[in-house]
Design an enzyme around this catalytic site. Structure first.
Site, PDB file in Angstrom:
ATOM      1  CB  CYS A   2      -0.881   0.018   1.230  1.00 60.12           C
ATOM      2  SG  CYS A   2      -1.904  -1.448   1.377  1.00 60.12           S
ATOM      3  NE  ARG A  27       4.892   1.990  -3.555  1.00 60.88           N
ATOM      4  CZ  ARG A  27       4.311   1.233  -2.668  1.00 60.88           C
ATOM      5  NH1 ARG A  27       3.001   1.172  -2.607  1.00 60.88           N
ATOM      6  NH2 ARG A  27       5.023   0.526  -1.841  1.00 60.88           N
ATOM      7  CD1 TRP A  77      -0.882  -5.684  -2.923  1.00 58.08           C
ATOM      8  CD2 TRP A  77      -1.314  -4.758  -4.911  1.00 58.08           C
ATOM      9  NE1 TRP A  77      -0.615  -6.617  -3.883  1.00 58.08           N
ATOM     10  CE2 TRP A  77      -0.866  -6.087  -5.113  1.00 58.08           C
ATOM     11  CE3 TRP A  77      -1.647  -3.986  -6.017  1.00 58.08           C
ATOM     12  CZ2 TRP A  77      -0.737  -6.649  -6.384  1.00 58.08           C
ATOM     13  CZ3 TRP A  77      -1.518  -4.561  -7.269  1.00 58.08           C
ATOM     14  CH2 TRP A  77      -1.068  -5.868  -7.455  1.00 58.08           C
ATOM     15  CG  ASN A 103       2.626  -0.750   3.289  1.00 53.55           C
ATOM     16  OD1 ASN A 103       2.158  -1.801   2.836  1.00 53.55           O
ATOM     17  ND2 ASN A 103       3.832  -0.315   2.975  1.00 53.55           N
ATOM     18  N   GLY A 104       1.057  -3.121   5.245  1.00 50.05           N
ATOM     19  CA  GLY A 104       1.637  -4.295   5.898  1.00 50.05           C
ATOM     20  C   GLY A 104       0.567  -5.309   6.253  1.00 50.05           C
ATOM     21  CD  GLU A 486      11.785 -18.417 -13.650  1.00 49.41           C
ATOM     22  OE1 GLU A 486      10.973 -19.007 -14.393  1.00 49.41           O
ATOM     23  OE2 GLU A 486      11.721 -17.201 -13.413  1.00 49.41           O
ATOM     24  CE  LYS A 490      12.636 -14.236 -14.440  1.00 51.70           C
ATOM     25  NZ  LYS A 490      11.581 -14.822 -15.249  1.00 51.70           N
ATOM     26  CD  GLU A 493      10.743 -14.107 -19.106  1.00 52.21           C
ATOM     27  OE1 GLU A 493       9.525 -13.922 -19.024  1.00 52.21           O
ATOM     28  OE2 GLU A 493      11.459 -14.286 -18.099  1.00 52.21           O
ATOM     29  CG  HIS A 509      17.489 -40.006 -23.611  1.00 50.15           C
ATOM     30  ND1 HIS A 509      17.766 -41.319 -23.915  1.00 50.15           N
ATOM     31  CD2 HIS A 509      17.326 -39.956 -22.275  1.00 50.15           C
ATOM     32  CE1 HIS A 509      17.743 -42.044 -22.804  1.00 50.15           C
ATOM     33  NE2 HIS A 509      17.490 -41.234 -21.791  1.00 50.15           N
ATOM     34  CE  LYS A 608       4.579  -8.453 -14.045  1.00 50.66           C
ATOM     35  NZ  LYS A 608       5.693  -9.400 -13.821  1.00 50.66           N
TER      36      LYS A 608
HETATM   37  C1  G6P Z   1       3.771 -13.361 -19.176  1.00 49.39           C
HETATM   38  C2  G6P Z   1       4.942 -12.779 -18.398  1.00 49.39           C
HETATM   39  C3  G6P Z   1       5.659 -13.877 -17.597  1.00 49.39           C
HETATM   40  C4  G6P Z   1       4.665 -14.611 -16.722  1.00 49.39           C
HETATM   41  C5  G6P Z   1       3.510 -15.178 -17.563  1.00 49.39           C
HETATM   42  C6  G6P Z   1       2.398 -15.732 -16.698  1.00 49.39           C
HETATM   43  O1  G6P Z   1       4.231 -14.148 -20.235  1.00 49.39           O
HETATM   44  O2  G6P Z   1       5.850 -12.174 -19.283  1.00 49.39           O
HETATM   45  O3  G6P Z   1       6.659 -13.298 -16.773  1.00 49.39           O
HETATM   46  O4  G6P Z   1       5.312 -15.646 -16.031  1.00 49.39           O
HETATM   47  O5  G6P Z   1       2.925 -14.126 -18.351  1.00 49.39           O
HETATM   48  O6  G6P Z   1       1.778 -14.672 -16.040  1.00 49.39           O
HETATM   49  P1  G6P Z   1       0.855 -14.854 -14.785  1.00 49.39           P
HETATM   50  O7  G6P Z   1       0.345 -13.455 -14.464  1.00 49.39           O
HETATM   51  O8  G6P Z   1      -0.277 -15.761 -15.173  1.00 49.39           O
HETATM   52  O9  G6P Z   1       1.671 -15.428 -13.687  1.00 49.39           O
END
Ligand code: G6P
Length: 613
Positions: A2, A27, A77, A103-104, A486, A490, A493, A509, A608
């Site tokens: 928040c 934010r 939030w 906030n918290g 992952e 990363k 991406e 394989h 996003k």
């Molecule tokens: C997009 C983002 C990823 C994320 C994926 C799933 O592709 O770029 O970073 O992991 O969506 O998003 P979600 O909001 O469902 O976790």
């Protein structure tokens, strides 16, 4: 989480509050509110439910009275309670003469609420915050001043908070306090300010001070007095801020991704808060699915996309080991078009940071249609998926702005593991002592993350030697496998480099044909039940000329000797190791991306939240 703002000593405080809330909008928030002390009364307005923006709040406050004493404002939030006007801050006590913003997370809010209700207090929201307004009211009724009553109330509160309180009887005073969440104070020309974040204050003052944990600040026009929770005076630490507004929004970091990586200890700590009942047992009240429903579960499906899918893969290992329930993990875009076998005894868990990803929300709809119980793990309260599900478990990472997920990924792993432990408790597959041991190890994670994050320079050094590399393999086994996926994601991406994540046993394989001098292999060698076998795979690629970078547990010299470069992380329980071990993988991708000149917050072609197929 928040956003908080407060000012005293400005007769026209409302524009100051609205302007600061506007500066905090980046934010993310789901409701906004303001309380003004005017003519011996509290005047309050709150915006939520569709019209929840700071602009909506400005419309709501058009006819607000002028001539303000103190004033406070808030962007919420949601964590406890839906984003409705009733749950928006500021909250009032029973007299309507005290207003409070927070906030918290108050961990013991349920016990405090029950106690206050028994004492005749009337609560009008579902928030953890409101109990604090009533606790302070209770101490005021004993004849204490606002400052004394706030101190007394905070002694009874467990959890993380920064708060600001105003009272109609002390119109020029704001009392503020914090524990574990930030609060900044500011002074200028007969006024005093407070805020959760520096950007909210920059257009008013650069005379800024940081409030430390368990300190209480009393703001009056042109003056700030700080004490400990016990009333001993302290001198607040002065902050030197030469940032512009944009840098301040990033908390001084170069980009949101760095800021959010550094928020990971707090994201994990907040996701863990408030989960243990009085005898140490797990209680997930907010989840909506009760023990009876969960006891009947005979199969778990976890469905997600992107980094959320990798969180789900980690959870599979934990749930199968702890609960002995068959656990399938699927990519949401595949799941919804095949014929998944689900019954009313299947728990289908959708994992989504945003709670809006179309593939995952449609997969959840399909699971509901097929009769499964649907639980959603989301970072956004009342997201579309959270609303449609039978139950919901919130990660509490705070808004994530960087497109490539960091803190939400870690918070998801932790939330899913809490779900796994809850199922183990209900199904009786782990003893209370075993559950407590895992929870204790989880409580240590924020500290381990801080250590791992502090080693960024070591990762930078390795990255600087890999700037010419174009092909990366990430290999792992057991929970190291989703970590490898992952790490590769990363790198793709952020750095736009070809990177493949593989379960290392699959190497022989096919992919081993691609290993040649110059190939970079990142091996996830943190300890788990298959890490010995991973080392044989690493030896195979090394002997074929690959350059090997290993992620290894501190002190594991035997492993260290096998890598050309080693990225050390503090060890933890193997099932929790992805939480810590992913840090150097994030840092490696981050550094390679910046060395190649890419924008880490907004990688090309990516969004996003993906609300299309
Ligand atoms: C997009 C983002 C990823 C994320 C994926 C799933 O592709 O770029 O970073 O992991 O969506 O998003 P979600 O909001 O469902 O976790």
């Amino acid at each position: 989480m928040c956003g908080i703002i407060g000012v005293t000593g400005e007769a026209d405080a409302l524009p100051v509050i609205l302007g600061a809330l506007h500066q905090l909008e980046y934010r993310g928030y789901d409701s906004a509110g303001v309380a003004l002390v005017v003519d011996g009364e509290i005047w309050r307005a709150r915006a939520a439910d569709g019209t929840h923006s700071v602009a909506d709040l400005a419309v709501l406050t058009q006819d607000a009275p002028t001539g303000h004493a103190a004033a406070i404002g808030h962007t919420r939030w949601a964590t406890h309670g839906h984003p409705t006007p009733e749950n928006a801050h500021p909250h009032l006590d029973c007299t309507g003469r005290l207003a409070l913003i927070h906030n918290g997370i108050i961990e013991n809010h349920a016990a405090l609420r029950a106690d206050l209700l028994a004492d005749g207090h009337i609560m009008t929201s579902a928030t953890d915050t409101e109990v604090m307004a009533h606790l302070i009211e209770r101490h005021l009724a004993r004849g204490l001043t606002l400052t004394e009553a706030t101190r007394a109330a905070l002694h009874a509160v467990r959890g993380a908070f920064s708060i600001a309180v105003v009272h109609a009887d002390e119109p020029d005073t704001i009392v503020a306090a914090r524990r574990s969440t930030p609060l900044v104070l500011g002074l200028e020309d007969g006024a005093a300010f407070l805020a959760s974040d520096i950007p909210a204050l920059l257009s008013h003052t650069r005379h800024l001070y940081a409030l430390a944990d368990d300190e209480v600040a009393v703001l009056t026009p042109g003056n700030i007095a700080v004490t400990t929770l016990d009333g001993d005076p302290v001198t607040p630490q002065q902050l030197t801020v030469d940032w512009d507004l944009e840098a301040a929004q990033k908390d001084g970091y170069d980009d949101f991704m760095s800021k959010e990586m550094h928020e990971q200890p707090a994201a994990v700590a907040n996701t863990l808060l408030d989960r243990r009942g009085p005898s140490g047992e797990l209680v997930l009240d907010e989840m909506r699915l009760g023990p009876e429903e969960l006891r009947g579960i005979d199969k778990v499906f976890i469905v997600a996309c992107g980094s959320s899918y990798h969180s789900a893969l980690v959870a599979k290992y934990a749930i199968e080991q702890w609960v002995k329930l068959p656990t399938e993990v699927d990519i949401a875009s595949e799941f919804r078009y095949r014929d998944p076998v689900l019954t009313e005894r299947t728990l289908c868990v959708g994992v989504s940071q945003s709670g809006e990803t179309l593939d995952t929300s449609e997969a959840m709809r399909e699971a509901s249609r097929l009769g499964a119980k649907v639980l959603v793990v989301s970072n956004v309260v009342d997201s579309s998926m959270a609303r449609a599900a039978d139950g919901v478990l919130y990660t509490r990472a705070g808004p994530e702005i960087g497109v490539a997920s960091t803190k939400c990924h870690l918070a998801q792993i932790v939330a899913l593991q809490i779900l796994g432990l809850t199922l183990a408790q209900i199904h009786g597959t782990l003893t209370p002592a075993e559950i407590t041991a895992v929870l204790d190890a989880m409580d240590a994670l924020p500290g381990l993350l801080t250590v791992a994050l502090s080693r960024a320079a070591d990762v930078d050094e390795v990255a600087s030697k890999l700037t010419d590399a174009r092909d990366f393999f990430f290999l792992g086994r057991h929970v190291g496998f989703p970590m490898a996926l992952e790490g590769a994601l990363k790198l793709k991406e952020l750095a736009y480099l070809r990177a493949e994540g593989y379960a290392a046993g699959e190497l022989k394989h096919g992919p081993i044909a691609l290993i040649e001098p110059g190939t970079i292999v990142v091996g996830i060698a943190t300890r788990n039940r298959l890490s010995e076998k991973l080392l044989s795979n690493i030896a195979e690629v090394h002997s074929r000329g690959a350059t090997v970078v290993l992620v290894a547990d501190d002190g594991d010299d035997e492993v260290g000797a096998l890598g050309d470069h080693v990225l050390w992380v503090p060890p933890t329980d193997p099932l929790l190791s992805p939480v810590v071990g992913v840090i150097p993988l994030q840092q490696l991708a981050y550094r390679l991306a910046t060395l190649h000149g890419h924008d880490v917050d907004r990688p090309r072609n990516l969004a996003k939240t993906v609300t299309v197929e």
